[in-house]
Structure formats: structure tokens, C-alpha cells
Design an enzyme around this catalytic site. Sequence first.
Site, mmCIF file in Angstrom:
data_model
loop_
_atom_site.group_PDB
_atom_site.id
_atom_site.type_symbol
_atom_site.label_atom_id
_atom_site.label_comp_id
_atom_site.label_asym_id
_atom_site.label_seq_id
_atom_site.Cartn_x
_atom_site.Cartn_y
_atom_site.Cartn_z
ATOM 1 N N ASP A 171 0.755 -0.510 -0.081
ATOM 2 C CA ASP A 171 -0.118 -0.105 0.219
ATOM 3 C C ASP A 171 0.870 1.420 -0.047
ATOM 4 O O ASP A 171 1.273 1.069 1.077
ATOM 5 C CB ASP A 171 -1.145 -0.273 1.093
ATOM 6 C CG ASP A 171 -1.912 -1.027 0.743
ATOM 7 O OD1 ASP A 171 -2.460 -1.476 -0.175
ATOM 8 O OD2 ASP A 171 -3.066 -1.369 2.330
ATOM 9 N N GLU A 256 -10.333 -8.384 -0.366
ATOM 10 C CA GLU A 256 -10.550 -9.829 -0.642
ATOM 11 C C GLU A 256 -11.678 -10.536 0.155
ATOM 12 O O GLU A 256 -11.903 -9.841 1.473
ATOM 13 C CB GLU A 256 -9.590 -10.736 -0.474
ATOM 14 C CG GLU A 256 -8.158 -9.840 -0.767
ATOM 15 C CD GLU A 256 -6.918 -9.960 -0.247
ATOM 16 O OE1 GLU A 256 -5.834 -10.425 -1.290
ATOM 17 O OE2 GLU A 256 -6.186 -10.462 0.780
ATOM 18 N N THR A 412 -4.762 -14.391 -5.328
ATOM 19 C CA THR A 412 -2.894 -14.604 -5.416
ATOM 20 C C THR A 412 -1.819 -15.781 -5.592
ATOM 21 O O THR A 412 -2.344 -16.467 -5.436
ATOM 22 C CB THR A 412 -3.452 -13.589 -4.393
ATOM 23 O OG1 THR A 412 -3.287 -14.525 -3.205
ATOM 24 C CG2 THR A 412 -4.808 -12.630 -4.368
ATOM 25 N N GLU A 450 -3.277 -13.304 -9.376
ATOM 26 C CA GLU A 450 -2.492 -12.316 -9.353
ATOM 27 C C GLU A 450 -1.220 -12.823 -8.766
ATOM 28 O O GLU A 450 -1.438 -13.652 -8.239
ATOM 29 C CB GLU A 450 -2.925 -11.229 -8.067
ATOM 30 C CG GLU A 450 -4.289 -10.813 -8.820
ATOM 31 C CD GLU A 450 -5.039 -9.487 -7.690
ATOM 32 O OE1 GLU A 450 -4.036 -9.486 -6.904
ATOM 33 O OE2 GLU A 450 -5.737 -9.416 -8.366
ATOM 34 N N LEU A 453 3.463 -10.569 -5.548
ATOM 35 C CA LEU A 453 4.049 -8.910 -5.470
ATOM 36 C C LEU A 453 5.325 -8.886 -6.032
ATOM 37 O O LEU A 453 5.122 -9.422 -7.358
ATOM 38 C CB LEU A 453 5.707 -10.042 -3.964
ATOM 39 C CG LEU A 453 5.342 -10.408 -2.527
ATOM 40 C CD1 LEU A 453 6.309 -10.343 -2.382
ATOM 41 C CD2 LEU A 453 4.756 -8.767 -1.488
#
Length: 573
Positions: A171, A256, A412, A450, A453
Site C-alpha cells: 500500500d 478480499e 493471489t 495475480e 508481490l
Amino acid sequence: MGTKITLQFQERYNLQHGISRRYGAICVERARKPRTTHCFFKSDCGHLKKERGVRVTLKAETAESKEQIHTSYKDPMLASYVPVYVMLPLGVVTNDNVLQDSAGLKNQLKELHAAGVDGVMVDVWWGIVESKGPQQYDWSAYRTLFKLVQDCKMKLQPIMSFHQCGGNVGDSVFIPLPKWVLEIGELDPNIFYTNNKGIRNKECISLGVDNQPLFHGRTPIELYTDYMRSFRENMKDFLESELMIDIEVGLGPAGELRYPSYTQNQGWVFPGIGQFQCYDKYLKDDFKEAATREGHPEWELPDNVGELNDAPESTKFFKSRGTYLTKKGKFFLTWYSNKLLIHGDEILDKANSVFLGCKVKLAAKIAGIHWLYKSKSHAAELTSGYYNLNRRDGYRPIARMLSRHKAVLNFTCLEMRNHEQPIEARSGAQELVQQVLSGCWMEKLEVAGENALARYDSEAYNQILLNARPNGISKWGPPKLKMYSMAYLRLSDELLQQTNFDIFKAFVRKMHANLDYCPEPERYYHFRVPMELSKPRIPLEVLLEATKPVKPYAWYKEINMSLSDVIVFLDYI
């Protein structure tokens, strides 16, 4: 003589891998429609060869569309094509509701399009759009952004982001919930998730108040529904133009479907177990009612769960033969995880009614809690709300719930490999991805993914390629196992740095099965049909039948379209 041979080798390699030199840099060629009928197959030497005269006619499944769709494919390898999207920066629209650096973004989008990228994904922040007051929506900046994406001939995956940005890994900006929502929270802090220490988490509204009319007479589910309805009304032209491929609906922290059990700004450090987030007044009352119905009014929420960064064995709840294995522990974990299922199902049901008739799919995101996966208690998953153990599948019930909405499950940590993590993390990233994706496919669900990182290395890209097509490409139709799409995290100056971008372009090309960019999703089996009503609600007991573990599908150990040869060439030149 040596120079001549080198140039011949280089040109031959460029031709085979779709790479050209442009202004001194290596580029993957842009989309060109095939001029002849070709199919591709992998030869023994590892390169792709062409064979002429192949033509295959494919038909969409009737379950997907009322109309019969017939398409003649000039290249059946398109069935192995996995579209790639790139996430836009978190603060591409500022807190002041202004599109940041539109000229610079336009240039970046053109670079992505030239690299063959299919589209972009973007958070549409609740805290920005409805910041001025209840039902005072301002979509102006996002309309400008969507028009820019459209002009750059790219597709779009918008996210209905009902959470705060800030406090989690990656973030880079802070975008809180709408101010008027936070003001209600000051009067009633129990609208926020709360741990056993009484610490509140203001990332999102607790699911414990989903149906409580505490927000100027509206419930949170009504807040989300009104927001999505306004989105549809104000983005009608973009929806009709089929700019949007799917709409991801935020269901919790980071968008999520989970509890905010691990939050950096509250002191969490990887690979801590996290903390249960159900100690607000509303969820405590809900648990007490559920325990009373079960015949155990004396049961309380667990108080032996340890600290945020503990190891499982240092707690009474998660240790070997701990509370999580007792009747009381199993009841609590079932209740805790079931609340997530119900929460996601109710919001997606409303989203379905809002976007009914639009040619888009709904999507929902699941977190990749890979740390402590190889510990007996799976503690980090349990505190997040995923009741997943070696003998209990915590993810397939979610997939089954999503199946009634024909939603795409977005997962993810596709790039992660176990050996990259510290030993104490007991990571099982590879097994986790295999379990979740297999469960989705067994439930006839589309699955997207996805990277967790930002990575720019070939090892990470190869792992994504393996997960995107676990059994490799197919020569004559859709592979048995293939992901719906992949969203790369995230657009940045570092990604566009020449070396990184050269490798990324090669990765995109491999995701596309070594084919040119395809602007028509129907050609790679993404049939866009008007959204229909969700199927009837699936009883909870039927959802929980999917907790019975099943053997996941087999993954190839090596992929037949890796970046290894590309990297060797880049190093060579």
C-alpha cells in the site's frame, strides 16, 4: 565472419520468438491478425513450427449463451491464450478525485498495448467517489480514466473497492473509507472488526453489521448496492461498449473475502499467525445465539489464541492437540468461516441484480495465505476465515458459492515458490495454489490470478506460466486446465525499465501461447453474454459438503513455454 553468424542467429531467434529491435531496444511485436491459416505445435527442439491448412470450428456452450455462437478459428492455439492485465497504481485517482498525470499515464498505456497487454485493472475507491456524503457520488475522474483506457484500445477490469487503502503490504498511498462512515464509527466503534484485545480495524466495515441499518437508515449491503447501481448508471456507455471484461466486487480488506487478521500498521510481521476478528458487539452476540442453538449457551469466543506474531505451537488454541481440534473449537471455526460465505454470497447476489443484462462477469478475490500452510493447524488461514486443514478443504465451499453467480474467483500468490520463503514460514504456496485452482475447476468455475508481490525475474514469470496452464498448451482446442486471466501487480517505472520490460513482454507473449495480441475475446473462448440471474441460493449444508478433501489435479513439473530461452538470449546480446 563471427559477427555475421551472430547476427544470423539473432535474427532467427527474433523471428521464432516474436521479438524485434526498435530504437535499440528489444520489443515483442504487436498484434497482427494471422494472414494465413496456421496451427502451432511444439517440436522436439523446443521451438514452435507452423503447419498450414488447419481450420477448426468451435461453438460456445449453450449454458453460456442463449444464442449459438459459431466461430472459425484460424489458429486453434488461441484456445491456450491467457489474457494479461496490468494493475494501475493505487493512487491513479487522487483523494481529491482527480486523475493523476493523464498524459504520462496515456504514454504508459500505449507502451503496455504495444507489448500485447490485453487490458488494465483499477480500484474504484468508495472513499473517493462517495466522500462528500451519503449517495453523493462523483465519478468524473474515473470516467476520464475509463475513456483514456478505451482510447488506448485496452480492456478494463474495475474493482468495487469498499475498503481502505493503507496498512497492508504494497500500500503506497492512504485512501480511507468515506469520512461520513468513519464518523458513524466514532459513535459506534463496533461497526469495525475487533480482535480479542479490543483493538478496532478501520480497513472496512465488519460483516457483523451487514444487515444493520446504522448508516443513515441504510445497511452496509445497501450502501454497496447503491454504489454499484450508481456505477452502472454513470458508466452505462462504457458497459455497452464492452470495455469491461469483468467487475470485481470488494468483499473485505484488500478487496478480499477474508477477515483483516494480519495488518501491518497494527504490528503484524510475516509469518505471524494473525488474530481472529470477531470480538465486536454484533459478532459476539451472533456467536452466543449460534452456540445457544447448538445447546451450549456457556460457550464463549476463544481467549487462548495468543498474540499477533506468535508461532502456532506457542498458543493453546493452535498447538498440536490444541483447542482447534475440540468440539468447541470446531464449532467456532465453522461459525467464523460460514459468516464469510454468507457475507460474500449476499453481496454478490446484490451485484448480480445490479449488473443484470450487462455483458460482464462478476469476480471475487481470495487471499493467498501461504505461510503456515505446512503447519498442522494452518493458523494463519484460520484467523483469516479460511477453515482449511489437511483433512478439510476451506476453499472449495467458497468456489461452490461463487458458482451460483457464475463469478470468476481471483486468487493471489501465483508467482511464489516454497523454497523462496524462510523455513520458519512453513510456506506451501505451490500446494495452496494447486489446491485452490483445482477446487475451482472441479466446481466448474473460472479462475483468475495475480502475483502477490512485484517481481521482474524469469523464475517468478515461469511459475505464473505453470499455474496458468498446469498441463501445458493444447494443439487442437482448450487445454484441460487453463486460467481465465492474469493480472500483473503493478504498473510502475520499475516495470517499464528496459530490461524488466523486455522480460515482461516476453512473458506476455508466452501467456498468449506465443501468438499475437488478440483483440477479440471470443476467439480465445471468452464469450461475453448478458448477465443472467444468479441460480437459487445453495443451502449452507450443501456448500459444506465441499469441505471433503479431494486429490487436486496434477501439475506438470516443467512448462513447455518457459522464459528460459528468452533470458539466455537477452543475456547473450
